[in-house]
Design a protein around this motif. Structure first.
Motif, mmCIF file in Angstrom:
data_model
loop_
_atom_site.group_PDB
_atom_site.id
_atom_site.type_symbol
_atom_site.label_atom_id
_atom_site.label_comp_id
_atom_site.label_asym_id
_atom_site.label_seq_id
_atom_site.Cartn_x
_atom_site.Cartn_y
_atom_site.Cartn_z
ATOM 1 N N PHE A 171 -7.716 14.645 26.545
ATOM 2 C CA PHE A 171 -6.294 14.300 26.612
ATOM 3 C C PHE A 171 -5.984 12.990 25.886
ATOM 4 N N VAL B 195 -7.104 12.380 22.729
ATOM 5 C CA VAL B 195 -7.144 12.631 21.285
ATOM 6 C C VAL B 195 -6.265 13.831 20.963
ATOM 7 N N ARG B 196 -6.010 14.023 19.683
ATOM 8 C CA ARG B 196 -5.155 15.121 19.238
ATOM 9 C C ARG B 196 -5.754 15.795 18.005
ATOM 10 N N ARG B 197 -5.284 16.991 17.749
ATOM 11 C CA ARG B 197 -5.625 17.752 16.556
ATOM 12 C C ARG B 197 -7.126 17.907 16.383
ATOM 13 N N ARG C 7 -9.328 16.499 19.115
ATOM 14 C CA ARG C 7 -9.361 17.297 20.345
ATOM 15 C C ARG C 7 -10.303 18.481 20.204
ATOM 16 N N GLY D 153 -6.325 24.048 23.842
ATOM 17 C CA GLY D 153 -6.158 22.602 23.811
ATOM 18 C C GLY D 153 -5.035 22.125 22.911
ATOM 19 N N ARG D 154 -4.703 22.894 21.885
ATOM 20 C CA ARG D 154 -3.657 22.458 20.945
ATOM 21 C C ARG D 154 -2.274 22.413 21.599
ATOM 22 N N TRP E 54 -1.902 21.649 24.920
ATOM 23 C CA TRP E 54 -1.964 20.792 26.103
ATOM 24 C C TRP E 54 -1.308 19.450 25.799
ATOM 25 N N PRO E 55 -0.752 18.796 26.814
ATOM 26 C CA PRO E 55 -0.181 17.462 26.580
ATOM 27 C C PRO E 55 -1.281 16.442 26.367
ATOM 28 N N GLY E 56 -0.906 15.304 25.801
ATOM 29 C CA GLY E 56 -1.862 14.226 25.569
ATOM 30 C C GLY E 56 -1.351 12.928 26.137
ATOM 31 N N SER F 101 -0.159 9.151 25.935
ATOM 32 C CA SER F 101 0.471 8.298 24.937
ATOM 33 C C SER F 101 1.251 7.216 25.648
#
Length: 213
Positions: free
Chosen positions: A87, A89-91, A94, A167-168, A170-172, A174
């Protein structure tokens, strides 16, 4: 007369996709946390037992999971950390963390199953107890705890596979934006009180005009 426009209308997220995201997120969190807890608990239990021949008698020997192998416990901790990091990290990040989560689960399963039939820990104890380096454990038996550790690893693996698949969406985490996506307003420092010299000095240290002009 009707006019046709080529500007596409914005599409809202499909209800089915949102529902799948929420369910997969809840299942991944539950299975990952539960799997790590089960694997860590299982490694602290007795995995095998037997006897060693000492002075014409039998000396009882036992080995916990951590005596047999430290890999399941270590990978369970890695998997738990990866579950949290998903949660943060992104893209592409993740995806990499989700893959690490899945690999941690698979490694936990493999190490636990290999340790289910291992006798090296008890052989070492038998050699120490008898004083004979060639001595081995006798009447060797194994418990079901290695398979419990493998089940915990399977739950971690499930969490990793869910993270790879969903996972793409899912919220992250921030700290820059509010929940509605709007940027948080910056806090402006109030003007220094001219009757308080310490506030004037603090404003000057920050590079501000203490008069507020």
């Amino acid at each position: 007369m009707e006019y046709v426009t080529a500007v596409p209308h914005p599409r809202s997220e499909a209800p089915g996709s949102a529902r799948a995201g929420r369910l997969s997120l809840a299942l991944a969190l539950l299975s990952g946390a539960l799997g790590a807890a089960v694997a860590l608990l299982a490694t602290r239990q007795r995995w095998s037992e037997g006897t060693a021949a000492v002075a014409g008698g039998s000396f009882p020997l036992t080995a916990k999971g951590s005596d047999v192998t430290g890999v399941p416990a270590a990978l369970a901790i890695v998997g738990l950390a990866a579950l949290v990091a998903v949660f943060a990290v992104r893209r592409a990040g993740r995806v990499l963390v989700a893959a690490l989560l899945a690999l941690s689960g698979a490694g936990t399963v493999a190490a636990a199953l290999l340790g289910a039939s291992d006798s090296s820990a008890l052989d070492e104890q038998a050699a120490r107890a008898s004083g004979d380096t060639a001595a081995t454990v006798e009447s060797l038996t194994h418990t079901a705890w290695p398979y419990a550790a493998a089940a915990g690893g399977a739950l971690i693996l499930l969490a990793g596979l869910l993270a790879l698949r969903y996972g793409r969406i899912w919220p992250g985490m921030s700290g820059r934006y509010e929940r509605n996506g709007a940027p948080r307003p910056r806090r402006t420092a109030r003007p220094a009180d001219p009757d308080r010299p310490e506030e004037i000095w603090k404003a000057l240290d920050r590079g501000e005009d203490p008069t507020g002009a």
